[in-house]
Design a protein around this motif. Sequence first.
Motif, mmCIF file in Angstrom:
data_model
loop_
_atom_site.group_PDB
_atom_site.id
_atom_site.type_symbol
_atom_site.label_atom_id
_atom_site.label_comp_id
_atom_site.label_asym_id
_atom_site.label_seq_id
_atom_site.Cartn_x
_atom_site.Cartn_y
_atom_site.Cartn_z
ATOM 1 N N LYS A 308 -13.745 8.813 -63.724
ATOM 2 C CA LYS A 308 -14.421 8.624 -64.936
ATOM 3 C C LYS A 308 -15.004 9.947 -65.503
ATOM 4 O O LYS A 308 -14.913 10.533 -66.496
ATOM 5 C CB LYS A 308 -15.412 7.526 -65.265
ATOM 6 N N ALA A 309 -15.743 10.460 -64.288
ATOM 7 C CA ALA A 309 -16.342 11.883 -64.691
ATOM 8 C C ALA A 309 -15.306 13.030 -64.694
ATOM 9 O O ALA A 309 -15.325 13.817 -65.767
ATOM 10 C CB ALA A 309 -17.422 12.087 -63.504
ATOM 11 N N LYS A 310 -14.443 12.920 -64.035
ATOM 12 C CA LYS A 310 -13.350 13.956 -64.156
ATOM 13 C C LYS A 310 -12.490 13.825 -65.512
ATOM 14 O O LYS A 310 -12.306 14.735 -66.413
ATOM 15 C CB LYS A 310 -12.247 13.786 -62.940
ATOM 16 N N LEU A 311 -12.244 12.667 -65.855
ATOM 17 C CA LEU A 311 -11.553 12.400 -67.216
ATOM 18 C C LEU A 311 -12.402 12.719 -68.440
ATOM 19 O O LEU A 311 -12.281 13.229 -69.356
ATOM 20 C CB LEU A 311 -10.939 11.125 -67.226
ATOM 21 N N ASN A 312 -13.620 12.444 -68.441
ATOM 22 C CA ASN A 312 -14.807 12.637 -69.230
ATOM 23 C C ASN A 312 -14.648 14.092 -69.714
ATOM 24 O O ASN A 312 -15.082 14.591 -70.798
ATOM 25 C CB ASN A 312 -16.112 12.323 -69.027
ATOM 26 N N ALA A 313 -14.433 14.970 -68.584
ATOM 27 C CA ALA A 313 -14.478 16.358 -68.728
ATOM 28 C C ALA A 313 -13.413 17.033 -69.390
ATOM 29 O O ALA A 313 -13.427 18.332 -69.736
ATOM 30 C CB ALA A 313 -15.105 16.923 -67.294
ATOM 31 N N ILE A 314 -12.341 16.311 -69.546
ATOM 32 C CA ILE A 314 -11.168 17.103 -70.166
ATOM 33 C C ILE A 314 -11.118 16.765 -71.707
ATOM 34 O O ILE A 314 -11.395 15.628 -72.170
ATOM 35 C CB ILE A 314 -9.820 16.388 -69.510
ATOM 36 N N GLY A 316 -10.564 16.110 -75.273
ATOM 37 C CA GLY A 316 -9.845 15.394 -75.941
ATOM 38 C C GLY A 316 -9.349 13.972 -75.133
ATOM 39 O O GLY A 316 -8.846 13.208 -75.733
ATOM 40 N N ILE A 317 -9.854 13.755 -73.964
ATOM 41 C CA ILE A 317 -9.530 12.429 -73.319
ATOM 42 C C ILE A 317 -10.723 11.595 -73.646
ATOM 43 O O ILE A 317 -11.958 11.813 -73.586
ATOM 44 C CB ILE A 317 -9.522 12.667 -71.719
ATOM 45 N N GLU A 318 -10.184 10.207 -74.059
ATOM 46 C CA GLU A 318 -11.422 9.334 -74.428
ATOM 47 C C GLU A 318 -11.232 8.257 -73.503
ATOM 48 O O GLU A 318 -10.268 7.586 -73.304
ATOM 49 C CB GLU A 318 -11.401 8.979 -75.898
ATOM 50 N N LEU A 319 -12.454 7.691 -72.927
ATOM 51 C CA LEU A 319 -12.229 6.554 -72.086
ATOM 52 C C LEU A 319 -12.548 5.370 -72.935
ATOM 53 O O LEU A 319 -13.136 5.396 -73.990
ATOM 54 C CB LEU A 319 -13.443 6.468 -70.892
ATOM 55 N N VAL A 320 -11.805 4.321 -72.677
ATOM 56 C CA VAL A 320 -11.773 3.200 -73.674
ATOM 57 C C VAL A 320 -12.578 2.108 -72.851
ATOM 58 O O VAL A 320 -12.479 1.826 -71.572
ATOM 59 C CB VAL A 320 -10.242 2.583 -73.876
ATOM 60 N N GLY A 321 -13.599 1.639 -73.633
ATOM 61 C CA GLY A 321 -14.552 0.561 -73.024
ATOM 62 C C GLY A 321 -15.723 1.205 -72.375
ATOM 63 O O GLY A 321 -15.284 2.529 -71.732
ATOM 64 N N GLU A 322 -16.644 0.406 -72.303
ATOM 65 C CA GLU A 322 -18.148 1.148 -71.643
ATOM 66 C C GLU A 322 -18.913 -0.253 -71.086
ATOM 67 O O GLU A 322 -19.771 -0.618 -71.972
ATOM 68 C CB GLU A 322 -18.706 2.027 -72.502
ATOM 69 N N THR A 323 -18.461 -0.531 -69.963
ATOM 70 C CA THR A 323 -18.824 -1.813 -69.289
ATOM 71 C C THR A 323 -19.509 -1.665 -68.370
ATOM 72 O O THR A 323 -19.266 -0.866 -67.448
ATOM 73 C CB THR A 323 -17.810 -3.043 -69.401
ATOM 74 N N GLN A 388 -4.736 14.680 -58.649
ATOM 75 C CA GLN A 388 -3.463 15.140 -59.081
ATOM 76 C C GLN A 388 -3.147 14.541 -60.782
ATOM 77 O O GLN A 388 -2.632 15.139 -61.420
ATOM 78 C CB GLN A 388 -2.535 14.259 -58.303
ATOM 79 N N LEU A 389 -3.950 13.506 -61.018
ATOM 80 C CA LEU A 389 -3.778 13.079 -62.277
ATOM 81 C C LEU A 389 -4.471 14.092 -63.142
ATOM 82 O O LEU A 389 -3.875 14.291 -64.186
ATOM 83 C CB LEU A 389 -4.589 11.555 -62.475
ATOM 84 N N VAL A 390 -5.879 14.358 -62.812
ATOM 85 C CA VAL A 390 -6.526 15.186 -63.624
ATOM 86 C C VAL A 390 -5.850 16.524 -63.936
ATOM 87 O O VAL A 390 -5.825 17.087 -64.905
ATOM 88 C CB VAL A 390 -8.103 15.366 -63.196
ATOM 89 N N ALA A 391 -5.382 17.187 -62.810
ATOM 90 C CA ALA A 391 -4.579 18.537 -62.708
ATOM 91 C C ALA A 391 -3.567 18.313 -63.826
ATOM 92 O O ALA A 391 -3.046 19.254 -64.731
ATOM 93 C CB ALA A 391 -4.394 18.940 -61.349
ATOM 94 N N ALA A 392 -2.824 16.997 -63.800
ATOM 95 C CA ALA A 392 -1.382 17.091 -64.685
ATOM 96 C C ALA A 392 -1.823 16.841 -66.160
ATOM 97 O O ALA A 392 -1.324 17.500 -66.986
ATOM 98 C CB ALA A 392 -0.738 16.007 -64.188
ATOM 99 N N ILE A 393 -3.015 16.219 -66.269
ATOM 100 C CA ILE A 393 -3.503 15.997 -67.713
ATOM 101 C C ILE A 393 -3.967 17.538 -68.146
ATOM 102 O O ILE A 393 -3.627 17.708 -69.189
ATOM 103 C CB ILE A 393 -4.684 15.139 -67.781
ATOM 104 N N GLU A 394 -4.696 17.891 -67.372
ATOM 105 C CA GLU A 394 -5.199 19.184 -67.823
ATOM 106 C C GLU A 394 -4.233 20.208 -68.220
ATOM 107 O O GLU A 394 -4.175 20.931 -69.230
ATOM 108 C CB GLU A 394 -6.081 19.971 -66.783
ATOM 109 N N LEU A 395 -2.720 20.204 -67.281
ATOM 110 C CA LEU A 395 -1.793 21.040 -67.652
ATOM 111 C C LEU A 395 -1.211 20.594 -68.975
ATOM 112 O O LEU A 395 -0.688 21.307 -69.817
ATOM 113 C CB LEU A 395 -0.658 20.987 -66.588
#
Length: 414
Positions: A308-314, A316-323, A388-395
């Motif tokens: 979550k922290a890694k995705l949040n830092a990219i 334009g990426i938005e996490l869905v739900g905050e539970t 690997q996920l984060v690097a691919a999204i960043e690219l």
Amino acid sequence: MNRRIRQLFPALQQRINGQPLSYLDSAATSQKPAPVIAAVQQFYRRDNANVHRAGYTLAARATAQFEQARATVAGHFGMPATNLVWTKGCTEAINLVAFSWALEQLSENDVVLVSGLEHHANLLPWQQVCRAKGARLVIVPVLATGELDLDAYRTLLAQQPKLVAVAHVSNVLGTVNPVAEMIDQAHQVGAKVLVDGAQAAAHLSVDVGQLNADFYTFSGHKMYGPTGIGGVLMSTEAMDACVPWQTGGEMVEQVSYQDASWASAPHCFEAGTPNIAGAIGLASAVQFLQQLPSNWQQQEAELLDYAKAKLNAIEGIELVGETPQQVAVQSFISRQIHPHDLAHYLDQAGVSVRLGKHCAHPLLAALGHESTLRLSLACYSNQQDIDQLVAAIELAVEAQHEGHAVGMLDEHSA
Ligand code: PMP
């Protein structure tokens, strides 16, 4: 520690599209550890015979293993073997309750209360049964955070529903619903409760007896077992109120041309040859789960926080739900890149994530999303999967900035 667990999963050792496999779709189905694969193979190689029919030695061995598997799996959920009905999965288990319990018990204008964050498997059977009986389907609203509106739930209980149906864990958001509290409140107004445990069983320790759920359904393939096996755990009282929904071999006591009497429960709910190897494989999966190091749930939680922290830092990426109560499932979107394009791009980078509406169209609509990407973890997931996920999204984001269409990036990214 995690490395040793991961090594038990042969499917994770491969490369996909030239990259190490980052499997982030365990909520759809988990990968299978070697002992489960071996248990299924051993049954077919050595012990294969039909169960509950013939008296010869091989058949007796198959029957003993099949019934031992029932005891192992039911015991894992804190229930006696006789309270577990095998089905081919969670969908069939919920349909079983709909057609062998609800169809009998519901009358016109009765209320069935279903949570608003359900997988279609825990919504459509109730639509069908309510339509057939003239009963009313009432939905517990979902808050923008992805949690159930529990104030609304308490208010709706005043309508005295006959049944409450709720997921233990949401397959879209990972929300852990407070089912113990919800069951308690439902019982106070005389409602029975079905808990869909499809997503919970792989992440939480579940004691159905302690929860006091009337029906608890699950799928083996989401908890490291084979596909085509699952079940419903029922309280004895709930089971006594069910009638067989399918008829045929295995589920009878006596049959004449005009009439039949049923075998005792749970066998009267299991018409036809069951998935014997599947049940034995699932028992092996349950033993695998029980032997995991005691901190595996903590490790999954930490990895989810890391993701979550890694995705949040990219950008334009938005996490869905905050539970606040969440297990290792997380939906997300990109504000710049269409989910289909991003999912395709991720696949080229060896990353498997789920895309779409996740068999939860009404929930996606309530949250205001057309579709999302979803990552989901298991005991074998590690930081490398997330990196690997984060690097691919960043690219992909970078490429988008530079004006490339992400769908065209495959050749450049290898
Ligand atoms: N309920 C939930 C919450 C699920 O996630 C799923 C599977 N995605 C199901 C029910 C249905 O399970 P199955 O397809 O194994 O029957």
